[in-house]
Design an enzyme around this catalytic site. Structure first.
Site, short mmCIF file in Angstrom:
data_model
loop_
_atom_site.label_atom_id
_atom_site.label_comp_id
_atom_site.label_asym_id
_atom_site.label_seq_id
_atom_site.Cartn_x
_atom_site.Cartn_y
_atom_site.Cartn_z
N MET A 144 -13.74 5.64 51.59
CA MET A 144 -15.22 5.14 52.58
C MET A 144 -16.00 4.39 51.49
SD MET A 144 -15.25 7.89 55.35
CE MET A 144 -16.57 8.94 54.81
N GLN A 188 -9.87 16.28 44.34
CA GLN A 188 -10.08 17.74 44.92
C GLN A 188 -10.97 17.55 45.50
OE1 GLN A 188 -7.46 20.40 44.68
NE2 GLN A 188 -9.39 21.59 44.47
N LYS A 189 -12.34 16.99 44.98
CA LYS A 189 -13.71 17.32 45.53
C LYS A 189 -13.53 18.10 47.24
CE LYS A 189 -18.27 17.03 46.14
NZ LYS A 189 -18.41 15.93 46.94
N HIS A 249 -13.99 8.08 42.55
CA HIS A 249 -12.85 6.81 43.29
C HIS A 249 -11.97 6.78 42.47
CE1 HIS A 249 -16.03 7.06 46.01
NE2 HIS A 249 -14.72 7.63 46.96
N HIS A 265 -17.66 5.65 42.74
CA HIS A 265 -17.96 5.74 42.21
C HIS A 265 -16.53 5.93 40.55
CE1 HIS A 265 -17.24 9.53 43.94
NE2 HIS A 265 -18.16 8.94 44.44
N SER A 269 -20.64 9.88 46.99
CA SER A 269 -21.67 9.16 48.02
C SER A 269 -22.69 9.44 48.08
CB SER A 269 -20.52 8.33 48.33
OG SER A 269 -19.72 8.05 48.45
O1 PAF Z 1 -12.57 11.59 51.20
C1 PAF Z 1 -12.57 10.38 52.13
O2 PAF Z 1 -12.62 9.42 51.89
C2 PAF Z 1 -12.83 10.23 53.93
O3 PAF Z 1 -12.24 11.41 53.72
C3 PAF Z 1 -10.74 9.05 53.84
C4 PAF Z 1 -10.01 9.76 53.09
C5 PAF Z 1 -10.61 8.40 53.89
C6 PAF Z 1 -10.68 9.49 55.23
O4 PAF Z 1 -11.89 8.46 56.01
#
Ligand code: PAF
Length: 279
Positions: free
Chosen positions: A27, A145-146, A34, A31, A183
């Site tokens: 989304m 895993q968070k 990701h 950071h 985030s």
């Molecule tokens: O973990 C996330 O950022 C969201 O839940 C995802 C998997 C992108 C679905 O919108």
């Protein structure tokens, strides 16, 4: 790095890609957590695609969708550095056009933990993840895993719907003081940022109890509760010591357990988890 938005454009771009494709759905407001998922995707694929979409259907009426942090300029810098090949940025209208009607809703796993506190959340997550996977058709999709329950929901959905995709899971990436990267940490001021370390402290206290031989789940839950309650700026929503797959609360820990919690630190709701025991 190629940027696309429409379904037609991502499909056309996908067709031209040769080799194994790894998808990292996000989304945005990226950071190091990701980027660690991108690294996993790179390790196991030839091409890495990231989707950035703040999915409205996973936000409840009390979650502030508009306030969700966004910074696409910074995201692009990180993605270029990380070597992502293609970024897909769909809009709400692309993902949920007028007269959209189809939802994926699991029977069992969403009844616990986050799903209990946030009704409808996982219906939004599973639906959007299924759509992202359907459109991109990756060989591999990587999640953190968070969000342990999200991982359980997605793995179950992929099994139930025979989706031809492999799911990989990246470990929680923590700040030096133990706070899990998220985030949402950007909402914390200095005082609350300091207090937020209590989540990891609680998990560690429980782990220490387990290492000393405690196997009663209620005693483990009490340890986490006591640690959280000792922090005046923290308000516990739930703690859990659950079966790793079903997410049902345990009475006794035989081999492994998922410890998890949701805690308000000031106005910010944080989650964290840890797996107890060896596989
Ligand atoms: O973990 C996330 O950022 C969201 O839940 C995802 C998997 C992108 C679905 O919108």
């Amino acid at each position: 790095m190629i940027q696309v938005s429409t379904i037609q454009d991502i499909r056309d771009a996908r067709k031209k890609l040769k080799g194994r494709v790894g998808l990292v759905p996000t989304m945005g407001y990226l950071h190091a957590g990701h980027i660690s998922l991108v690294e996993i995707a790179k390790e196991h694929s030839d091409i890495v695609i990231m989707s950035i979409f703040v999915n409205p259907s996973q936000f409840g009426p009390n979650d502030d969708l508009e306030a969700y942090p966004r910074n696409l300029e910074h995201d692009f810098e990180l993605l270029e550095q990380a070597g992502v090949d293609l970024v897909w940025l769909p809009t709400n209208e692309i993902m949920y056009p007028k007269n959209y009607q189809t939802w994926i809703d699991l029977d069992h796993i969403p009844q616990f933990l986050e799903g209990r506190q946030r009704p409808g959340h996982f219906k939004g997550v599973s639906t959007v993840v299924a759509k992202l996977i359907n459109v991109v058709q990756p060989d591999l999709a990587v999640f953190g895993q968070k969000d342990a329950q999200q991982v359980a929901v997605i793995k179950q959905m992929v099994r139930d719907l025979n989706m031809p995709v492999e799911i990989a899971v990246g470990a929680i990436i923590r700040e030096p003081d133990g706070l899990a990267m998220s985030s949402r940490n950007s909402y914390l001021d200095v005082k609350h940022r300091q207090a937020a370390t209590v989540l990891y402290q609680a998990l560690q206290d429980a782990q220490t109890k387990f290492q000393k031989g405690e196997r009663r789940a209620e005693a483990i839950r009490k340890t986490m509760t006591d640690t959280i309650n000792n922090e005046p700026l923290a308000k516990l929503e739930y703690v859990s010591c659950a079966n790793l797959d079903s997410l049902e609360e345990l009475e006794n820990i035989s081999t492994q357990a998922l410890l998890s919690m949701a805690v308000y630190v000031g106005q910010t709701r944080l989650i964290d988890n840890l797996v107890l025991g060896e596989e």
